[in-house]
Scaffold this active site. Structure first.
Site, PDB file in Angstrom:
ATOM      1  N   HIS A  33       0.817  -1.212   0.000  1.00 22.96           N
ATOM      2  CA  HIS A  33       0.000   0.000   0.000  1.00 22.96           C
ATOM      3  C   HIS A  33       0.855   1.268   0.000  1.00 22.96           C
ATOM      4  O   HIS A  33       0.370   2.331  -0.359  1.00 22.96           O
ATOM      5  CB  HIS A  33      -1.047  -0.009   1.123  1.00 22.96           C
ATOM      6  CG  HIS A  33      -0.550   0.315   2.489  1.00 22.96           C
ATOM      7  ND1 HIS A  33      -0.280  -0.651   3.435  1.00 22.96           N
ATOM      8  CD2 HIS A  33      -0.285   1.496   3.092  1.00 22.96           C
ATOM      9  CE1 HIS A  33       0.114  -0.064   4.547  1.00 22.96           C
ATOM     10  NE2 HIS A  33       0.123   1.236   4.378  1.00 22.96           N
ATOM     11  N   ASP A  44       1.112  -7.709   2.255  1.00 19.24           N
ATOM     12  CA  ASP A  44       1.233  -6.276   1.977  1.00 19.24           C
ATOM     13  C   ASP A  44       2.690  -5.828   1.818  1.00 19.24           C
ATOM     14  O   ASP A  44       3.257  -5.171   2.680  1.00 19.24           O
ATOM     15  CB  ASP A  44       0.550  -5.497   3.114  1.00 19.24           C
ATOM     16  CG  ASP A  44       0.257  -4.054   2.743  1.00 19.24           C
ATOM     17  OD1 ASP A  44       0.833  -3.564   1.755  1.00 19.24           O
ATOM     18  OD2 ASP A  44      -0.542  -3.412   3.450  1.00 19.24           O
ATOM     19  N   SER A  57       4.016   2.319   8.419  1.00 17.60           N
ATOM     20  CA  SER A  57       3.767   1.321   7.387  1.00 17.60           C
ATOM     21  C   SER A  57       5.056   1.042   6.652  1.00 17.60           C
ATOM     22  O   SER A  57       5.762   1.967   6.261  1.00 17.60           O
ATOM     23  CB  SER A  57       2.731   1.818   6.396  1.00 17.60           C
ATOM     24  OG  SER A  57       1.467   1.441   6.816  1.00 17.60           O
TER      25      SER A  57
HETATM   26  N1  ARG Z   1      -4.679   0.792   7.269  1.00 16.98           N
HETATM   27  C1  ARG Z   1      -3.377   0.736   6.708  1.00 16.98           C
HETATM   28  C2  ARG Z   1      -2.661   2.079   6.922  1.00 16.98           C
HETATM   29  O1  ARG Z   1      -3.180   2.946   7.553  1.00 16.98           O
HETATM   30  C3  ARG Z   1      -3.385   0.270   5.287  1.00 16.98           C
HETATM   31  C4  ARG Z   1      -4.015   1.180   4.306  1.00 16.98           C
HETATM   32  C5  ARG Z   1      -4.044   0.740   2.880  1.00 16.98           C
HETATM   33  N2  ARG Z   1      -5.034  -0.269   2.585  1.00 16.98           N
HETATM   34  C6  ARG Z   1      -6.330  -0.021   2.226  1.00 16.98           C
HETATM   35  N3  ARG Z   1      -7.135  -1.036   2.043  1.00 16.98           N
HETATM   36  N4  ARG Z   1      -6.831   1.190   2.071  1.00 16.98           N
HETATM   37  O2  ARG Z   1      -2.255   2.849   6.156  1.00 16.98           O
HETATM   38  N1  GLU Z   2      -1.140   1.483   7.431  1.00 16.21           N
HETATM   39  C1  GLU Z   2      -0.568   2.525   8.235  1.00 16.21           C
HETATM   40  C2  GLU Z   2       0.476   3.338   7.462  1.00 16.21           C
HETATM   41  O1  GLU Z   2       0.323   3.555   6.289  1.00 16.21           O
HETATM   42  C3  GLU Z   2      -0.027   1.938   9.490  1.00 16.21           C
HETATM   43  C4  GLU Z   2      -1.177   1.616  10.318  1.00 16.21           C
HETATM   44  C5  GLU Z   2      -1.271   2.529  11.502  1.00 16.21           C
HETATM   45  O2  GLU Z   2      -1.821   3.627  11.394  1.00 16.21           O
HETATM   46  O3  GLU Z   2      -0.782   2.092  12.541  1.00 16.21           O
HETATM   47  O4  GLU Z   2       1.386   3.894   8.016  1.00 16.21           O
END
Ligand code: ARG
Ligand code: GLU
Length: 722
Positions: free
Chosen positions: A87, A223, A657
């Protein structure tokens, strides 16, 4: 005050019997790990503080980068091979994709270095060193200054520090406030600019579970994506050039096949973006129960519109995948955050801590310090902030939501200078070229029908919910010329604007001259964007600043007072996109009555979730076969299963991330990529029972690289340890 970290030095015996006391909350400053290292070693860390961060010899920090602006990455080979999340590379993979080469759907694997794809604009940043420069920043800044005078002097000091510290080098430097401005650190960095895309699995692996599983455990997402850093022949940063060579890092992480057990120590090195752990209850209440619900509602409307179109067209799916994910991500996070605060009774906990603080602040020994006025003043200031804060949210989340807003904003510069006689023709020409470049990127992923629906809905929301005095002037025009009918206004706008149709836009730009620039200045889409920006920049932000700057300085004193009240507690600074070390234990959690989550998932779960009729749960054919044959080789766990992801108590947030998760020996065991939904309130309040980060098991990554993609040449570059 439970939420404040209390890692007071106690005997190992006490730690095992009272371990609930020792929540592994905190995002620590790498150069100050001496203060944490005892606790880390008790948990199973075998490294010294010097091995983790040192400026005199190579240390773990030399293998960690900030990837782009918002993520973290790690170097895993002597040839600059870099891992991060799928991502994090998503926008880049998307940019290389089209209907003919759909790398999002099909994945991409370079078979050798000459197939790696360059990415103009993408950078990775190494931390060279950091230093506490508080006394230099606060030189000539007495405590009783007005906030803006204080800011001015501080900024001046910072400019001279960064200048001095980078003179004669190719490094960048910044000075960044910590503890709400009670402390300042200098950051010296080295930025590499030739970063090539090496490979990524198909979305069916790299984004498996999609937005359905996002922020959730149990998780089965592979991921990750793979890049490589290139340097010039002296191993120094350089712009892209075919003659650049793979970067030779000072350190790269060995990769562990050894796995882990529940309770094992884990360490994360990353660039957490932003947390606000020391806010008063008034602020937490406002964020969780007033701001979040409005933002969630507005985003929901955009997602409904875009999601419907994505389901009906493959082209729209490719064009909007990245935008959709961007909107959905924080939409879902905010839902989790608000629920988490409610469930943990976060506001009440803050209030209780505030009562204790108030007692202490009002005691005789603290008389005359003014601490007793802090909380009542906070209450008043947050009340004052509220109306403008809501207006800000509507202007940003609704007013700036139409996609066309981005293009008209990019056109501003050209329109402004085209009318000025003092500006040369060359400068106008350059601005025109620059707008055309933005336009090409913009129209590649643009469907005006979708944007028209979004614009319509967002303007309607603003009209229905914003206080009159905060509404941009364009609403006056809509009232006058369209009887307040937003629908006919947007219909007309999209039918007549030069910006909302690419053919129309390019035809116009071919004949563009200084005179016709005036026509753009009267364009309805341009006028809409301008009206929103003006309201935002010229009224709402400046009037809000008067309150926010008072809140900021009060917050600084509040934190300082809390530290004074608890001299034995170890405080950690809020995340601010600088490098931090976070540590904890590999551990599952119990999210609800009778539910007990194990700390890791396996490929078994991929088959359980498989459903070819749901986009997010379609399993790649080849992966399916590989899992069915269960031939995991050396990548299997000791129990024979293939682990996909695991959770730990590491306190993490956005920006981490792609961050390396290491075992006690400093070997890579995983890549951080998410948090659990139940724990997303950890940006405001960390709850040791519920807050977990979610990590891709490095063995699953190796399995995909090796058995699925056949990328043996990459496996061979790495130092893989039993
Ligand atoms: N929650 C994760 C982070 O904050 C992954 C985000 C990307 N994935 C998604 N399905 N939108 O960034
Ligand atoms: N997916 C998140 C990022 O892009 C990390 C998840 C979080 O917020 O801890 O940094």
């Amino acid at each position: 005050m439970k939420r404040l970290v209390r890692i007071i030095t106690l005997s190992a015996f006490l730690i095992t019997t009272h371990h609930a006391l020792f929540a592994d909350e905190g995002m620590w400053i790498p150069m100050l790990l001496n203060k944490n290292i005892d606790r880390m070693q008790q948990l199973g860390c075998k490294l010294s503080a010097e091995e983790i961060y040192s400026i005199n010899r190579s240390s773990l920090k030399d293998a960690v980068v900030q990837f782009g602006r918002g993520c973290t990455g790690e170097v895993v080979s002597p040839k600059g091979l870099l891992l991060t999340n799928h991502h994090c590379g998503f926008g880049i993979i998307q940019r290389h994709s089209s209907l003919e080469h759909d790398y999002l759907t099909d994945g991409f694997w370079a078979a050798s270095m000459d197939q790696e794809l360059p990415n103009p604009g993408l950078t990775v940043t190494f931390l060279v060193r950091m230093e506490d420069v508080t006394s230099r920043v606060l030189e000539g800044v007495p405590g009783n200054l007005q906030e803006n005078e204080r800011d001015m002097r501080i900024r001046k000091n910072i400019r001279s520090i960064t200048k001095k510290e980078t003179e004669g080098t190719h490094y960048n430097a910044s000075v960044i406030p910590y503890f709400n401005g009670n402390q300042y650190f200098l950051y010296v960095t080295e930025v590499f600019k030739d970063i090539r895309f090496v490979g990524a699995p198909p979305s069916g692996i790299g984004k498996f579970g999609g937005d359905t599983d996002n922020w959730m455990w149990p998780r089965h997402t592979g991921d990750f994506s793979v890049f490589r850093i290139y340097a010039d022949s002296n191993n120094l940063p350089a712009e892209y050039s075919a003659s650049n060579v793979p970067y030779k890092p000072k350190h790269y992480f060995p990769v562990s096949l050894g796995g882990y057990d529940e309770g094992d120590f884990a360490l994360l090195f990353g660039n957490p973006g932003s947390t606000r752990e020391y806010l008063p209850s008034y602020a937490v209440e406002m964020i969780a129960f007033k701001e979040n619900p409005v933002k969630i509602g507005l985003r929901q409307k955009r997602l409904d519109i875009i999601g419907y179109s994505m389901d009906t067209s493959r082209l729209v799916r490719i064009q909007y995948a990245s935008k959709y994910a961007g909107i959905a991500n924080y939409w879902k996070k905010m839902i989790g955050e608000t629920r988490g605060i409610k469930k943990a009774d976060g506001v009440a906990k803050k209030q209780k801590a505030e009562q204790e603080f108030q007692q202490w602040a009002s005691s005789r020994e603290n008389e005359g310090k003014g601490y007793a006025e802090i909380l009542p003043l906070f209450e008043k200031l947050y009340q004052e902030l509220y109306p403008g804060d809501m207006a800000t949210i509507y202007l940003r989340e609704a007013g700036m939501a139409p996609e066309i807003f981005n293009l008209t904003t990019d056109a501003q510069e050209l329109i402004r200078i085209a009318g000025e006689d003092t500006v040369s023709d060359e400068t106008v020409q350059a601005a025109k070229e620059s707008l055309l470049r933005s336009a090409r990127g913009f129209y590649k992923n643009y469907q005006p029908q979708i944007d028209q629906m979004i614009t319509n809905e967002m303007l309607q929301q603003m009209q229905d919910h914003m206080e009159q005095k905060y509404l941009p002037d364009i609403f006056g025009t809509i009232a006058k010329n369209y009887h307040g009918d937003i629908g006919s206004y947007t219909f007309n706008l999209f039918a007549s604007s030069q910006f909302t149709d690419s053919t129309r836009f390019y035809r116009f730009m071919r004949k563009f001259n200084r005179k016709s620039a005036r026509k753009l200045a009267d364009d309805p889409a341009y006028l809409l964007g301008k009206s929103i920006l003006e309201k935002y920049r010229e009224e709402v932000v400046p009037s809000g600043r008067a309150v926010t700057s008072r809140i900021d300085s009060l917050q600084r004193v509040y934190l300082q007072a809390q530290m004074e009240m608890q001299p034995a507690s170890q405080f950690y600074p809020d995340a601010n996109s600088t490098m931090r070390v976070c540590f904890g234990k590999i551990e599952g959690f119990k999210p609800a009555d009778a539910v007990d989550y194990r700390c890791y998932t396996t490929t078994q779960g991929i088959l359980e979730k498989e459903d070819s009729s749901i986009y997010d749960y379609a399993v790649d054919q080849r992966l399916n076969e590989l899992i069915a044959s269960a031939d995991y080789g050396r990548y299997a766990d000791a129990d024979g299963t293939m682990h996909v992801a695991f959770t730990s108590t590491i306190h993490s947030t956005g920006g981490n991330s792609g961050a390396p998760v290491l075992n006690g020996k400093g070997e890579l065991i995983g890549i951080n990529f998410d948090r659990n939904w139940e724990g997303t309130m950890s940006d405001l309040i960390y709850d040791p029972d519920q807050c977990r980060n979610i990590v891709l098991d490095i063995r699953y990554l190796l399995f995909i690289l090796d058995h699925y993609a056949g990328e043996k040449w990459l496996i061979n570059e790495m130092d893989i340890r039993k």
